[in-house]
Every structure is written in structure tokens, then in C-alpha cells.
Design a protein around this motif. Structure first.
Motif, mmCIF file in Angstrom:
data_model
loop_
_atom_site.group_PDB
_atom_site.id
_atom_site.type_symbol
_atom_site.label_atom_id
_atom_site.label_comp_id
_atom_site.label_asym_id
_atom_site.label_seq_id
_atom_site.Cartn_x
_atom_site.Cartn_y
_atom_site.Cartn_z
ATOM 1 N N LEU A 206 0.771 -1.383 -0.073
ATOM 2 C CA LEU A 206 -0.031 -0.029 0.125
ATOM 3 C C LEU A 206 0.956 1.223 0.035
ATOM 4 C CD1 LEU A 206 -2.780 -1.022 2.501
ATOM 5 C CD2 LEU A 206 -3.125 -0.675 -0.294
ATOM 6 N N LEU A 220 -9.062 3.935 0.440
ATOM 7 C CA LEU A 220 -8.569 2.267 0.764
ATOM 8 C C LEU A 220 -8.758 2.255 1.902
ATOM 9 C CD1 LEU A 220 -5.121 2.232 -1.219
ATOM 10 C CD2 LEU A 220 -7.239 1.199 -1.973
ATOM 11 N N ILE A 246 -4.465 -5.359 -5.552
ATOM 12 C CA ILE A 246 -4.941 -4.054 -5.171
ATOM 13 C C ILE A 246 -4.752 -3.250 -6.381
ATOM 14 C CG2 ILE A 246 -3.921 -2.326 -3.531
ATOM 15 C CD1 ILE A 246 -3.139 -4.187 -1.780
ATOM 16 N N ILE A 261 -9.660 -3.951 1.822
ATOM 17 C CA ILE A 261 -8.775 -5.018 1.799
ATOM 18 C C ILE A 261 -8.715 -5.635 3.284
ATOM 19 C CG2 ILE A 261 -6.195 -5.588 1.592
ATOM 20 C CD1 ILE A 261 -6.126 -2.827 0.239
ATOM 21 N N VAL A 275 -9.751 -8.868 -1.436
ATOM 22 C CA VAL A 275 -9.686 -7.401 -1.822
ATOM 23 C C VAL A 275 -11.027 -7.060 -2.774
ATOM 24 C CG1 VAL A 275 -8.644 -5.464 -3.610
ATOM 25 C CG2 VAL A 275 -7.256 -7.467 -2.363
ATOM 26 N N ASP A 277 -13.560 -4.289 -4.428
ATOM 27 C CA ASP A 277 -13.603 -3.011 -4.913
ATOM 28 C C ASP A 277 -14.983 -2.636 -5.517
ATOM 29 O OD1 ASP A 277 -14.232 -3.758 -7.740
ATOM 30 O OD2 ASP A 277 -12.139 -4.368 -7.771
#
Length: 348
Positions: A206, A220, A246, A261, A275, A277
Motif C-alpha cells: 500500500l 483504501l 490491489i 482489503i 480485495v 472494490d
């Protein structure tokens, strides 16, 4: 045992010849009441796979001839015309030859594919080695430049140095991954598993990828348990998988979206990493195809650039750990990628 038959041409020929003799004797012994004719395919198949096309055609002819002898001696009295036995033998010969040719072409295609895979793996290994040499030079140059400007750098310049160092680590990790991928295809790949603090591994990814999310104003979020969950894995390999998942989430999530995450313990001593989204999503028809390599959905091609190879490599590496990378998605409602790994030190 089967592999031993094809250990050498001599052994393949001996096995095919012995089996043909035994099948012919059995065919004669049982007469026309019990059908054993299909077994003639066994020596034909062995010869086609282990000896090549020409010997296989010889065994096909011999099988048809022995079948004719048995058919004529045992069945001619039941036929309305003596030529029927010869007609049957001709049909069987055509069938045996077809099987021999098909198996020979299949074996040739497999050998060609294996040679191409070996050449491809060697090329990847060579390119990875050269890239690694360039990376060493780049790292040395950045380190020297950092030493020369130490004490005279402002906050923004220092941040750029950190980005360069992190980018170098990520590129080096990617090069190592492609090298391991080549080794995986040639059977020379070996995992270096050890107890890994998964949360730390994710945060390292990250550090570099958060700038991409910030540019798109993507939030995030991490959802990890308070207690550290040690995972048994190869950290370099799994770090690439994590970074790829990611990075993909950021690419296919529109501005203002969200990425979660998470890591949670499940039953049987496993921990699931995921993960999720809020991006474009994937249709049910494309969910398995995206793991085949060089495949991208139509909407994915319109949204972001890429090769479609990352998910295949990621799944291969997860499978090397004895797990499987999976995906859940609906078009327009985002995608969730997840896999499980064993918790270090777990006892049932």
C-alpha cells in the motif's frame, strides 16, 4: 507402471508385441461368443505413442491381420459370403490406422508444446536476469544520489526518494516473480515458505499503491483483526499477488470509489485474504476466463490498459501454496478477489 512402458523404444516394442500375441491367442481361445476384439487397440496405441507412426502402422496392419485370421477361422461358417471376413478386416485396418495417426499427431503436438514452453521459460529467465542487473545499477545510482544530497533535501524531495526506493523494490519483486513463473513451468520452482505477518506485507504494498488511489480519490480501507495473524507462505510470491490484486482494484474502480482489503480467520486453521472494490464488475461468463492469461473483458479493455496476464500468474502462485484464487462479481457492482492460506502454528 504405465510410464515404464514408454521408458524406452525397446520396452515399448516388447510390450506392444507381447500384448498383441496374448490378445490374438485370447481371441482365438474364446471364439466368437465373447468379444475381445477391442483389445487390439492397446498394442496399436502403445506403438503409436512410444515408437512413432511407421511402427504403429505396422502394428495396425498386424492387428487387423490377426483379427482376420481369427474371424475367418471361427466366423466364416456363419457368414453368407466368405468375403465378408475380408471386408471386416479392411474396416478394422482403417480404424486402427486412424487411431495410430491420431495418437502420433497428439504426441507430436505435445512434444512441440513442451519445446516451446522450455524456450519461453529460458527467454524469461534470461530477460529477468538482465533486468535484475539493470536494477542493481539503478539502486546503486539512487543510493549514491541520496548520499550526495543528504542534509540538503526538503520534505517533498525525500518523499520522491522513498517512492523511487519502493518502486525499485516492486520492480525487483516483479522480475523475481517472472523468473519464478518460468521455473514453475519447467518444474524448477520452489517456494520459500516462512511465518509471515500478513498485515505488514499488505501495508508495504500500500505504501506504493496508495499514491495511485489518491490520484483517483479512491478510499483504501483495511479490515484486519486486532490480533496479528501469522501466515505460512512465501512472502515475496504472495506480496506480488497482493500488489497485483490491489493494483487491479485501483485500475478498474472509478474516481471516488472504495476498496476494502481484509483478512479474517476462518475454520480449519485458515485465514482468508480478500480485495473488494466498487468498480466495473465482471460478468459471470468472464469470471473463469480472466484467469486463463492474456484475456481481458470488453469493458476492462475500455477502462484501463493491461495484458490480462497478472491474474493467471497470481492464481498459479496461490495454487503453488495449495490454495486457489477465486472471484465474485456482478457487472456494475464491483468485484471481490479472495484466497486462503494456512495460519502458522495452527494445530487441530
Amino acid at each position: 507402471m504405465i510410464a515404464g512402458i514408454f521408458a524406452s523404444r525397446t520396452r515399448s516394442f516388447f510390450c506392444a508385441a507381447v500384448l498383441l500375441s496374448l490378445i490374438a491367442a485370447l481371441d482365438y481361445a474364446v471364439g466368437i461368443e465373447i468379444g475381445v476384439s477391442a483389445f487390439y487397440l492397446i498394442p496399436v496405441s502403445i506403438s503409436a505413442w512410444g515408437l512413432g507412426l511407421i511402427p504403429a502402422l505396422g502394428f495396425a496392419a498386424a492387428s487387423a491381420a490377426l483379427w482376420l485370421v481369427n474371424d475367418y477361422l471361427l466366423g466364416a461358417q456363419y457368414y453368407s459370403h466368405p468375403g465378408i471376413a475380408y471386408w471386416n478386416a479392411g474396416i478394422r485396418l482403417i480404424f486402427f490406422v486412424s487411431v495410430a495417426v491420431t495418437l502420433h499427431k497428439l504426441r507430436s503436438a505435445m512434444e512441440k508444446q513442451e519445446r516451446l514452453a522450455a524456450v519461453n521459460s529460458e527467454m524469461v529467465s534470461l530477460v529477468s536476469h538482465e533486468l535484475n542487473n539493470y536494477l542493481v545499477s539503478a539502486q546503486l545510482a539512487v543510493s549514491l544520489l541520496a548520499d550526495m544530497t543528504e542534509g540538503r533535501r526538503d520534505e517533498e524531495t525525500s518523499r520522491y526518494y522513498l517512492i523511487l526506493e519502493q518502486a525499485h523494490r516492486n520492480i525487483a519483486r516483479t522480475v523475481k516473480t517472472f523468473l519464478n513463473k518460468a521455473r514453475l513451468e519447467t518444474g524448477r520452482f520452489k517456494l520459500e515458505k516462512k511465518e509471515t505477518e500478513f498485515r505488514k506485507l499488505v501495508f508495504e504494498s500500500l505504501e506504493h499503491l496508495s499514491y495511485l488511489a489518491k490520484d483517483k480519490e479512491i478510499e483504501l480501507r483495511t479490515d484486519f483483526p486486532e490480533k496479528v495473524v501469522p501466515i505460512e507462505c512465501d512472502p515475496d510470491i504472495i506480496a506480488l499477488v497482493v500488489a497485483n490484486l490491489i493494483n487491479n482494484a485501483i485500475k478498474y474502480t472509478p474516481s471516488g470509489g472504495e476498496i476494502v482489503i481484509s483478512l479474517k480467520r476462518s475454520s480449519a486453521g485458515l485465514a482468508e485474504f480478500s480485495v473488494k472494490d466498487s468498480g466495473i464488475g465482471i460478468s459471470r461468463e468472464d469470471l473463469e476466463s480472466i484467469f486463463t492469461g492474456f484475456y481481458r473483458t470488453e469493458q476492462g479493455r475500455r477502462t484501463a490498459a493491461g495484458t490480462g496476464l497478472g491474474l493467471k500468474i497470481s492464481r498459479d502462485f496461490v495454487e503453488a501454496h495449495g490454495s486457489r484464487l477465486e472471484a465474485e462479481s456482478e457487472p456494475g457492482r464491483g468485484t471481490r478477489f479472495f484466497f486462503s492460506l494456512p495460519v502458522s502454528g495452527y494445530r487441530t
